[in-house]
Design a protein around this motif. Structure first.
Motif, PDB file in Angstrom:
ATOM      1  N   UNK A   1      -4.694   5.464  -1.894  1.00  0.00           N
ATOM      2  CA  UNK A   1      -4.757   4.164  -1.245  1.00  0.00           C
ATOM      3  C   UNK A   1      -4.700   3.156  -2.372  1.00  0.00           C
ATOM      4  N   UNK A   2      -3.505   2.668  -2.641  1.00  0.00           N
ATOM      5  CA  UNK A   2      -3.303   1.811  -3.804  1.00  0.00           C
ATOM      6  C   UNK A   2      -2.323   0.704  -3.456  1.00  0.00           C
ATOM      7  N   UNK A   3      -2.781  -0.533  -3.551  1.00  0.00           N
ATOM      8  CA  UNK A   3      -1.919  -1.669  -3.252  1.00  0.00           C
ATOM      9  C   UNK A   3      -1.376  -2.343  -4.503  1.00  0.00           C
ATOM     10  N   UNK A   4      -1.736  -1.824  -5.671  1.00  0.00           N
ATOM     11  CA  UNK A   4      -1.192  -2.415  -6.897  1.00  0.00           C
ATOM     12  C   UNK A   4       0.267  -2.008  -7.057  1.00  0.00           C
ATOM     13  N   UNK A   5       1.006  -2.815  -7.721  1.00  0.00           N
ATOM     14  CA  UNK A   5       2.415  -2.533  -7.966  1.00  0.00           C
ATOM     15  C   UNK A   5       2.591  -1.450  -9.030  1.00  0.00           C
ATOM     16  N   UNK A   6       1.573  -1.294  -9.866  1.00  0.00           N
ATOM     17  CA  UNK A   6       1.681  -0.397 -11.017  1.00  0.00           C
ATOM     18  C   UNK A   6       1.006   0.957 -10.792  1.00  0.00           C
ATOM     19  N   UNK A   7       0.470   1.179  -9.593  1.00  0.00           N
ATOM     20  CA  UNK A   7      -0.220   2.433  -9.344  1.00  0.00           C
ATOM     21  C   UNK A   7      -1.535   2.529 -10.096  1.00  0.00           C
ATOM     22  N   UNK A   8      -2.116   1.399 -10.431  1.00  0.00           N
ATOM     23  CA  UNK A   8      -3.397   1.381 -11.130  1.00  0.00           C
ATOM     24  C   UNK A   8      -3.287   1.586 -12.628  1.00  0.00           C
ATOM     25  N   UNK A   9      -2.081   1.569 -13.165  1.00  0.00           N
ATOM     26  CA  UNK A   9      -1.881   1.834 -14.594  1.00  0.00           C
ATOM     27  C   UNK A   9      -1.973   0.586 -15.477  1.00  0.00           C
ATOM     28  N   UNK A  10      -2.203  -0.552 -14.884  1.00  0.00           N
ATOM     29  CA  UNK A  10      -2.347  -1.810 -15.625  1.00  0.00           C
ATOM     30  C   UNK A  10      -1.085  -2.194 -16.396  1.00  0.00           C
ATOM     31  N   UNK A  11       0.058  -1.758 -15.935  1.00  0.00           N
ATOM     32  CA  UNK A  11       1.317  -2.114 -16.603  1.00  0.00           C
ATOM     33  C   UNK A  11       2.278  -2.798 -15.627  1.00  0.00           C
ATOM     34  N   UNK A  12       1.724  -3.677 -14.817  1.00  0.00           N
ATOM     35  CA  UNK A  12       2.475  -4.299 -13.728  1.00  0.00           C
ATOM     36  C   UNK A  12       3.553  -5.282 -14.191  1.00  0.00           C
TER      37      UNK A  12
ATOM     38  N   UNK B   1      -5.299  -6.939  -6.187  1.00  0.00           N
ATOM     39  CA  UNK B   1      -4.727  -5.794  -5.479  1.00  0.00           C
ATOM     40  C   UNK B   1      -5.566  -4.533  -5.682  1.00  0.00           C
ATOM     41  N   UNK B   2      -6.155  -4.395  -6.847  1.00  0.00           N
ATOM     42  CA  UNK B   2      -7.046  -3.255  -7.102  1.00  0.00           C
ATOM     43  C   UNK B   2      -8.278  -3.331  -6.193  1.00  0.00           C
ATOM     44  N   UNK B   3      -8.847  -4.525  -6.071  1.00  0.00           N
ATOM     45  CA  UNK B   3     -10.012  -4.705  -5.198  1.00  0.00           C
ATOM     46  C   UNK B   3      -9.649  -4.450  -3.738  1.00  0.00           C
ATOM     47  N   UNK B   4      -8.465  -4.867  -3.330  1.00  0.00           N
ATOM     48  CA  UNK B   4      -8.007  -4.597  -1.963  1.00  0.00           C
ATOM     49  C   UNK B   4      -7.896  -3.089  -1.736  1.00  0.00           C
TER      50      UNK B   4
ATOM     51  N   UNK C   1       0.841  -1.177   0.000  1.00  0.00           N
ATOM     52  CA  UNK C   1       0.000   0.000   0.000  1.00  0.00           C
ATOM     53  C   UNK C   1       0.881   1.234   0.000  1.00  0.00           C
ATOM     54  N   UNK C   2       0.522   2.240  -0.714  1.00  0.00           N
ATOM     55  CA  UNK C   2       1.351   3.423  -0.857  1.00  0.00           C
ATOM     56  C   UNK C   2       0.944   4.555   0.067  1.00  0.00           C
ATOM     57  N   UNK C   3       0.599   4.238   1.277  1.00  0.00           N
ATOM     58  CA  UNK C   3       0.297   5.276   2.236  1.00  0.00           C
ATOM     59  C   UNK C   3       1.610   5.674   2.888  1.00  0.00           C
TER      60      UNK C   3
END
Length: 172
Positions: free
Chosen positions: A87-98, A110-113, A1-3
């Motif tokens: 509040x983002x737990x994806x590795x890609x910051x939600x950019x779909x380029x993980x 991770x997006x759902x989390x 998470x990027x908090x």
């Protein structure tokens, strides 16, 4: 998470402000002292919080900050997003380029989390946090420590300036 500390410090400072809301405008210096947060960092955070109307500044002698809304109307998620946190737990910051510039196998998980965490934080107000027994105890301890520090500094100043000035008979 990027908090990051930005979001954590913003929530902490806003909670401190909420606890002292009935005491008139609160200075950032007092919040910095109680919470151990750099004053210049708080100034940056409060600039952003003010733009989102979560706090209001009061200028002049006795000035400081007050909550921009009632504590039960300010939700933790809004504080975090006000200071440009996600509040983002994806590795890609939600950019779909993980993974190699494509969506990874677990992206949706991770997006759902992230959504679940945001929803949780969006249901908790400053008032809710203030009602928690452990939070109240910490706030009381911090107030006591700040009062003791101020009293100690004042006592030290009395000792330094309480001596007679030689040759004049005048006490400082």
């Amino acid at each position: 998470m990027r908090l990051t500390t930005k979001g954590r410090y913003a929530v902490t400072a806003m909670l401190d402000l909420a606890f002292h809301q009935g005491q008139g405008p609160i200075t950032l210096a007092d919040i910095a002292e109680r919470q151990g947060i750099s004053l210049s960092y708080l100034e940056q955070l409060f600039s952003r919080l003010r733009k989102k109307l979560l706090v209001a500044s009061v200028r002049g002698p006795g000035g400081g900050y007050v909550l921009g809304k009632e504590a039960d109307e300010i939700f933790i998620a809004s504080v975090i997003t006000a200071v440009d946190e996600k509040v983002d737990t994806t590795r890609c910051g939600g950019n779909h380029n993980c993974q190699d510039n494509e969506r990874c196998l677990t992206h949706d998980l991770w997006h759902d989390l992230s959504d679940q965490i945001y929803d949780y934080l969006n249901r908790i107000s400053l008032h809710d946090l203030m009602e928690r027994r452990g939070v109240k105890q910490v706030a009381q301890r911090q107030d006591k420590e700040l009062t003791e520090t101020v009293d100690k500094a004042a006592s030290s100043a009395d000792v330094k300036f309480g001596s007679t000035v030689v040759g004049t008979g005048v006490r400082a």
